[in-house]
Write a protein that holds these residues in place. Structure first.
Motif, mmCIF file in Angstrom:
data_model
loop_
_atom_site.group_PDB
_atom_site.id
_atom_site.type_symbol
_atom_site.label_atom_id
_atom_site.label_comp_id
_atom_site.label_asym_id
_atom_site.label_seq_id
_atom_site.Cartn_x
_atom_site.Cartn_y
_atom_site.Cartn_z
ATOM 1 N N TYR A 45 100.747 27.114 -6.633
ATOM 2 C CA TYR A 45 99.354 27.284 -7.054
ATOM 3 C C TYR A 45 98.694 25.933 -7.306
ATOM 4 O O TYR A 45 97.561 25.693 -6.870
ATOM 5 N N LEU A 46 99.392 25.040 -7.992
ATOM 6 C CA LEU A 46 98.847 23.717 -8.274
ATOM 7 C C LEU A 46 98.620 22.925 -6.986
ATOM 8 O O LEU A 46 97.618 22.206 -6.848
ATOM 9 N N LEU A 47 99.548 23.042 -6.038
ATOM 10 C CA LEU A 47 99.384 22.350 -4.757
ATOM 11 C C LEU A 47 98.184 22.902 -3.992
ATOM 12 O O LEU A 47 97.446 22.143 -3.345
ATOM 13 N N ALA A 48 98.002 24.220 -4.065
ATOM 14 C CA ALA A 48 96.840 24.817 -3.404
ATOM 15 C C ALA A 48 95.546 24.347 -4.046
ATOM 16 O O ALA A 48 94.553 24.081 -3.354
ATOM 17 N N LEU A 49 95.548 24.226 -5.372
ATOM 18 C CA LEU A 49 94.372 23.705 -6.068
ATOM 19 C C LEU A 49 94.083 22.272 -5.643
ATOM 20 O O LEU A 49 92.928 21.903 -5.397
ATOM 21 N N ALA A 50 95.136 21.459 -5.573
ATOM 22 C CA ALA A 50 94.960 20.063 -5.171
ATOM 23 C C ALA A 50 94.341 19.985 -3.779
ATOM 24 O O ALA A 50 93.439 19.179 -3.520
ATOM 25 N N GLY A 51 94.824 20.834 -2.869
ATOM 26 C CA GLY A 51 94.254 20.850 -1.526
ATOM 27 C C GLY A 51 92.794 21.239 -1.527
ATOM 28 O O GLY A 51 91.982 20.668 -0.792
ATOM 29 N N ALA A 52 92.445 22.217 -2.379
ATOM 30 C CA ALA A 52 91.050 22.668 -2.459
ATOM 31 C C ALA A 52 90.147 21.571 -3.008
ATOM 32 O O ALA A 52 89.029 21.363 -2.512
#
Length: 207
Positions: free
Chosen positions: A9-16
């Motif tokens: 989830y955190l990695l997806a947020l970083a990508g966003a």
């Protein structure tokens, strides 16, 4: 939620938050034109609006907008009108004789409050931010795990904090890059923010 799922989830947020968007453009332009302190205050306003979007999406307002496209369109036009208003105010200040003195003067409580409100309303009146929360957060909620409300709260808090961290980095980088690229204030620097607001308004309406 398992640690691996939360890390994903955190990695997806970083990508966003690495993708260019209205919030990034606003913080970068503010940092370059007004300095790191003003950009950080603007970032705090954006973070407050993100928290509001998390709460609104949890309350089901995003789903209501999807089922009633006319409401979504009204929010779009309201956001664009606000951005055009900000552009006009900033342009008026840039053309006034007092602008140079106000830019050189230390930030006042009024200017800090204005930057906070500017960041808050710019993000709050962007319906895409609300729809993002409503579509992104539920994907990481475990139905058979702990109470879904508590999961949603944790995920929302992580979204706000990670977004604030990225915006703070953008603010510092923009301010430092602006200082290196100009030995003295550019006469056109005062027109950066009005231009950004006009572009954001056009993107909001046509997007």
């Amino acid at each position: 939620m398992s640690d691996s799922t939360f890390l994903m989830y955190l990695l997806a947020l970083a990508g966003a938050f690495l993708l260019p968007g209205p919030d990034m453009a606003l913080v970068l332009a503010t940092g370059a034109a007004r300095g790191v302190a003003t950009a950080l205050v603007t970032a705090l306003g954006i973070a407050g609006a993100r928290a509001m979007h998390v709460a609104l999406s949890g309350a089901g307002l995003a789903a209501l907008m999807v089922t009633h496209p006319e409401a979504l369109q009204w929010v779009k036009w309201a956001g664009a009108a606000y951005l055009f208003y900000l552009a006009a105010r900033l342009l008026q200040a840039a053309l006034s004789r007092r602008d140079a003195e106000e830019t050189a003067a230390p930030a006042t409580a009024h200017s800090a409050r204005a930057s906070l409100v500017r960041g808050f309303l710019t993000n709050l009146l962007n319906p895409k931010a609300l729809l993002f929360c409503s579509m992104f957060l539920p994907q990481f909620v475990v139905a058979n795990g702990e109470r879904m409300g508590l999961q949603y709260l944790r995920l929302g808090a992580a979204l706000v904090l990670v977004g604030l961290l990225f915006d703070a980095v953008y603010a510092v980088l923009a301010a430092r890059l602006a200082r290196r690229m100009r030995g003295k204030p550019s006469p056109y620097g005062k027109f950066v923010l009005p231009t950004v607001f006009v572009l954001l308004a056009g993107r909001l309406v046509t997007g």
